[in-house]
Design an enzyme around this catalytic site. Structure first.
Site, PDB file in Angstrom:
ATOM      1  N   SER A  34     -12.843 -34.530  31.597  1.00 50.33           N
ATOM      2  CA  SER A  34     -13.561 -33.268  31.463  1.00 50.33           C
ATOM      3  C   SER A  34     -14.070 -33.112  30.039  1.00 50.33           C
ATOM      4  CB  SER A  34     -12.605 -32.124  31.810  1.00 50.33           C
ATOM      5  OG  SER A  34     -13.098 -30.933  31.275  1.00 50.33           O
ATOM      6  N   ALA A  45      -5.224 -45.501  13.041  1.00 54.81           N
ATOM      7  CA  ALA A  45      -4.578 -46.678  12.452  1.00 54.81           C
ATOM      8  C   ALA A  45      -3.826 -47.445  13.532  1.00 54.81           C
ATOM      9  CB  ALA A  45      -3.623 -46.245  11.357  1.00 54.81           C
ATOM     10  N   LYS A  73      -6.829 -53.439   8.092  1.00 53.46           N
ATOM     11  CA  LYS A  73      -5.578 -52.831   7.631  1.00 53.46           C
ATOM     12  C   LYS A  73      -4.534 -53.919   7.442  1.00 53.46           C
ATOM     13  CE  LYS A  73      -1.815 -49.912   9.233  1.00 53.46           C
ATOM     14  NZ  LYS A  73      -1.301 -49.001  10.249  1.00 53.46           N
ATOM     15  N   GLN A 143      -4.608 -75.451   4.254  1.00 57.02           N
ATOM     16  CA  GLN A 143      -3.206 -75.311   3.795  1.00 57.02           C
ATOM     17  C   GLN A 143      -2.847 -73.858   3.462  1.00 57.02           C
ATOM     18  OE1 GLN A 143      -5.314 -77.759   2.359  1.00 57.02           O
ATOM     19  NE2 GLN A 143      -4.452 -79.151   3.898  1.00 57.02           N
ATOM     20  N   LEU A 326      -0.506 -40.090  25.478  1.00 57.67           N
ATOM     21  CA  LEU A 326       0.213 -38.862  25.121  1.00 57.67           C
ATOM     22  C   LEU A 326       0.869 -38.217  26.336  1.00 57.67           C
ATOM     23  CD1 LEU A 326      -2.430 -37.464  22.609  1.00 57.67           C
ATOM     24  CD2 LEU A 326      -0.271 -38.599  22.057  1.00 57.67           C
TER      25      LEU A 326
HETATM   26  P1  FAD Z   1      -6.298 -37.418  24.914  1.00 60.74           P
HETATM   27  O1  FAD Z   1      -7.153 -37.985  23.849  1.00 60.74           O
HETATM   28  O2  FAD Z   1      -5.812 -36.016  24.740  1.00 60.74           O
HETATM   29  O3  FAD Z   1      -7.101 -37.513  26.280  1.00 60.74           O
HETATM   30  C1  FAD Z   1      -6.775 -36.732  27.405  1.00 60.74           C
HETATM   31  C2  FAD Z   1      -7.884 -36.848  28.430  1.00 60.74           C
HETATM   32  O4  FAD Z   1      -7.497 -36.128  29.587  1.00 60.74           O
HETATM   33  C3  FAD Z   1      -9.221 -36.266  27.988  1.00 60.74           C
HETATM   34  O5  FAD Z   1     -10.277 -37.073  28.441  1.00 60.74           O
HETATM   35  C4  FAD Z   1      -9.262 -34.927  28.701  1.00 60.74           C
HETATM   36  O6  FAD Z   1     -10.578 -34.499  28.944  1.00 60.74           O
HETATM   37  C5  FAD Z   1      -8.549 -35.288  29.994  1.00 60.74           C
HETATM   38  N1  FAD Z   1      -8.005 -34.132  30.684  1.00 60.74           N
HETATM   39  C6  FAD Z   1      -6.927 -33.378  30.359  1.00 60.74           C
HETATM   40  N2  FAD Z   1      -6.770 -32.385  31.264  1.00 60.74           N
HETATM   41  C7  FAD Z   1      -7.752 -32.526  32.176  1.00 60.74           C
HETATM   42  C8  FAD Z   1      -8.147 -31.809  33.344  1.00 60.74           C
HETATM   43  N3  FAD Z   1      -7.488 -30.723  33.761  1.00 60.74           N
HETATM   44  N4  FAD Z   1      -9.214 -32.237  34.032  1.00 60.74           N
HETATM   45  C9  FAD Z   1      -9.905 -33.328  33.635  1.00 60.74           C
HETATM   46  N5  FAD Z   1      -9.596 -34.047  32.557  1.00 60.74           N
HETATM   47  C10 FAD Z   1      -8.537 -33.630  31.817  1.00 60.74           C
HETATM   48  N6  FAD Z   1      -2.221 -43.161  17.374  1.00 60.74           N
HETATM   49  C11 FAD Z   1      -2.323 -44.309  16.684  1.00 60.74           C
HETATM   50  O7  FAD Z   1      -2.161 -45.393  17.262  1.00 60.74           O
HETATM   51  N7  FAD Z   1      -2.603 -44.305  15.355  1.00 60.74           N
HETATM   52  C12 FAD Z   1      -2.746 -43.148  14.652  1.00 60.74           C
HETATM   53  O8  FAD Z   1      -3.020 -43.184  13.460  1.00 60.74           O
HETATM   54  C13 FAD Z   1      -2.567 -41.922  15.349  1.00 60.74           C
HETATM   55  N8  FAD Z   1      -2.627 -40.739  14.710  1.00 60.74           N
HETATM   56  C14 FAD Z   1      -2.363 -39.581  15.412  1.00 60.74           C
HETATM   57  C15 FAD Z   1      -2.264 -38.356  14.734  1.00 60.74           C
HETATM   58  C16 FAD Z   1      -1.927 -37.199  15.428  1.00 60.74           C
HETATM   59  C17 FAD Z   1      -1.783 -35.899  14.699  1.00 60.74           C
HETATM   60  C18 FAD Z   1      -1.752 -37.228  16.826  1.00 60.74           C
HETATM   61  C19 FAD Z   1      -1.441 -35.975  17.595  1.00 60.74           C
HETATM   62  C20 FAD Z   1      -1.863 -38.427  17.505  1.00 60.74           C
HETATM   63  C21 FAD Z   1      -2.139 -39.607  16.800  1.00 60.74           C
HETATM   64  N9  FAD Z   1      -2.189 -40.831  17.446  1.00 60.74           N
HETATM   65  C22 FAD Z   1      -2.322 -41.983  16.744  1.00 60.74           C
HETATM   66  C23 FAD Z   1      -2.057 -40.878  18.907  1.00 60.74           C
HETATM   67  C24 FAD Z   1      -3.410 -41.128  19.524  1.00 60.74           C
HETATM   68  O9  FAD Z   1      -4.326 -40.152  19.124  1.00 60.74           O
HETATM   69  C25 FAD Z   1      -3.276 -41.113  21.034  1.00 60.74           C
HETATM   70  O10 FAD Z   1      -2.204 -41.924  21.409  1.00 60.74           O
HETATM   71  C26 FAD Z   1      -4.488 -41.671  21.686  1.00 60.74           C
HETATM   72  O11 FAD Z   1      -5.642 -41.061  21.205  1.00 60.74           O
HETATM   73  C27 FAD Z   1      -4.407 -41.501  23.176  1.00 60.74           C
HETATM   74  O12 FAD Z   1      -4.606 -40.164  23.555  1.00 60.74           O
HETATM   75  P2  FAD Z   1      -4.705 -39.867  25.096  1.00 60.74           P
HETATM   76  O13 FAD Z   1      -5.855 -40.607  25.639  1.00 60.74           O
HETATM   77  O14 FAD Z   1      -3.377 -40.084  25.692  1.00 60.74           O
HETATM   78  O15 FAD Z   1      -4.968 -38.294  25.160  1.00 60.74           O
END
Ligand code: FAD
Length: 494
Positions: A34, A45, A73, A143, A326
């Site tokens: 969405s 990173a 990195k 080497q 996540l």
């Molecule tokens: P999201 O990016 O949240 O994607 C969720 C998806 O689900 C989206 O497409 C959304 O639209 C969809 N969705 C949700 N609900 C609905 C619904 N009801 N209907 C339709 N679609 C829906 N990882 C690293 O490896 N290195 C880093 O340096 C790093 N830094 C980070 C820093 C922070 C502060 C945080 C919080 C995370 C960090 N991460 C890092 C983790 C990384 O961002 C995530 O692991 C990665 O981006 C995967 O996110 P995701 O796809 O699980 O979730």
């Protein structure tokens, strides 16, 4: 089989790309996301294992760097974690060289007792290169030792790049809001996702990549969550990009702050920054002020807040659903592990890909492996906090006083007794990683393996001296990091 991926963040599109590459012909793959909800928008990173994923998909490295605005990195610098003003690095790759049976750490510990060991960085090719802003792809001469590296990149751009890859291989994307999750009345498995406008996306197997929401794994299946806040109490982050001064460091920096820490991740076009903190110990305003006062350049947006609870789902695979990204849980990005945990869940899933109904034996094995990987990664992150020497600062005092997980206590006791480090099964972090953090944060080892005494003192001096001289010379001849990035990106564009 019909696979349905819920969510199109980094996790969703990595899963879609991998399934489209490896699932047998005839497999149907749908992905629902969405635009109204969007993605988490951070995550820049990585660790070197990302090469395995990109290589498995057959991605071209130069194109990947261009598409994701990536840089190289070589490790992570930890500033102020032991004490204010002190820095050390967890660099990728090896340190020194083993002699016979024993890893290098025992020789270094002996030399330290004898008073002539140089700081660890003098024996790390990666750290020497990182600190002098050098980078070398492959071996400079047949080497020469080789740098181990990962990338900094824009995870949003990476997801977009993988979306093009997956759609070109037949993945069908549905734009829309998942309003409910329909379960099969008899068995209780998930049967379909119901989107706005009452569209139904049916499937045999569902992959929950909906981020913190965990719409399927928690919302529908109520799997349960193990909360690790007692080990890792930081529960918020503020993220802000800032302008880059030009030349960029080939390493991530993590700087300890009053009640948490700040990341700095240089990309080609900007620097990613964020402040991870405990909301019980510091206000959002103070956290934002700290972040903004410590940027390299002008902020390019207002700081954006993210809230989280550290921990993981009790089961990552439940019925006909697995959670990836996540949706499976959260660990702060101190060691850049989240994208790796996504990749590792995908490869584990592919190795156990169901051909029909989920088999309990496979489900149990998947969950046991996931739990092992997550808890051991957590232990490594906890070590950084526990081993601080920031005496007199309430947040850090509490971290030193925490009761540690038993698995970590055992590791610490082994190191303290005799400099011994054991990597159990497929633990993510290697002995060299643990060695750097233990030594870097000043956790003393009382002894070392006595086999290290087989070398004469003179031979030990030679081992250390020659290793250091060779590495320093090697690094001196490497090009600058920025030149390597520019050359690759130009090459990909040409
Ligand atoms: P999201 O990016 O949240 O994607 C969720 C998806 O689900 C989206 O497409 C959304 O639209 C969809 N969705 C949700 N609900 C609905 C619904 N009801 N209907 C339709 N679609 C829906 N990882 C690293 O490896 N290195 C880093 O340096 C790093 N830094 C980070 C820093 C922070 C502060 C945080 C919080 C995370 C960090 N991460 C890092 C983790 C990384 O961002 C995530 O692991 C990665 O981006 C995967 O996110 P995701 O796809 O699980 O979730």
């Amino acid at each position: 089989m019909r696979f349905v991926i819920a969510g199109g963040g980094t996790a969703g599109w990595m899963t879609a790309a991998a399934l489209s590459r490896f699932a047998p012909p005839g497999t149907r793959i749908d992905l629902v996301e969405s635009e109204d909800i969007g993605t988490i928008g951070v995550g820049e990173a990585t660790i070197p294992q990302i090469h395995l994923f990109n290589a498995a998909l057959g991605l071209d490295e130069a194109e990947f760097l261009r598409e994701t605005k990536g840089t190289f990195k070589l490790g992570i610098e930890f500033a102020g974690w032991q004490a204010e003003g002190h820095t050390y690095m967890h660099a990728f790759g090896s340190i020194g060289r083993p002699v016979g049976l024993l890893p290098f750490q025992h020789y270094w510990l002996r030399a330290k007792q004898l008073g002539f060991a140089a700081p660890l960085q003098r024996y790390s090719l990666n750290e020497l290169a990182a600190r002098t802003m050098r980078m070398q792809l492959g071996r400079r001469t047949p080497q020469s030792p080789e740098l181990a590296y990962a990338y900094h990149f824009d995870a949003g751009l990476y997801a977009a790049y993988l979306r093009r890859y997956a759609e070109a291989r037949g993945v069908v994307r549905h734009e829309g809001l998942i309003q409910s999750v329909e379960r099969d009345g008899e068995g209780g498995d998930i049967a379909a996702l119901v989107l706005d406008g009452e569209r139904r996306i049916e499937g045999d197997f569902f992959i929950d990549c909906t981020g913190f929401r965990g719409l399927l794994i928690e919302g529908a299946l109520e799997t349960g969550f193990d909360d690790w806040t007692h080990y890792l109490p930081c529960d918020r982050a503020l993220a802000v990009p800032c302008a880059s001064g030009g030349d960029f460091t080939p390493y991530t920096r993590s700087t300890a702050r009053k009640c948490g820490w700040q990341w700095r991740i240089p990309l080609q076009h900007r620097i990613g920054n964020g402040h991870v903190y405990s909301s019980a110990m510091i206000s959002d305003d103070e956290a934002a002020a700290t972040l903004l006062a410590n940027l390299d350049g002008k902020p390019l947006a207002d700081p954006r807040q993210l809230r989280f609870t550290t921990g993981m789902r009790r089961k990552h695979w439940n019925r006909n659903c697995i959670a990836i990204g996540l949706a499976a849980g959260f660990m702060e990005p101190l060691e850049s592990t989240s994208i790796h945990l996504v990749q590792s869940a995908i490869s584990r899933f592919l190795s156990m890909l169901p051909a029909g109904k989920s088999d309990p034996a496979m489900v149990d094995h998947f969950n046991a492996q996931a739990a092992f990987e997550w808890t051991r990664t957590r232990d490594f992150i906890v070590l950084h906090y526990w081993a601080n020497q920031r005496v007199g600062e309430p947040f850090w005092d509490a971290m030193r006083a925490m009761e540690l997980p038993g698995t970590l206590t055992a590791k610490l006791a082994q190191w303290q007794a005799s400099g011994f480090i054991h990597r159990e099964h497929e633990e993510l972090f290697t002995e060299v990683g643990w060695f750097q953090v233990l030594a870097g944060q000043g956790v003393e080892a009382r002894g070392y393996n006595p086999i290290a005494d087989a070398l004469t003192e003179e031979a030990l001096r030679d081992l250390l001296g020659l290793t250091e001289a060779e590495l320093v010379e090697e690094v001196r001849q490497m090009p600058r990091h920025i030149e390597v990035v520019e050359q690759m990106v130009r090459g990909a564009t040409a």
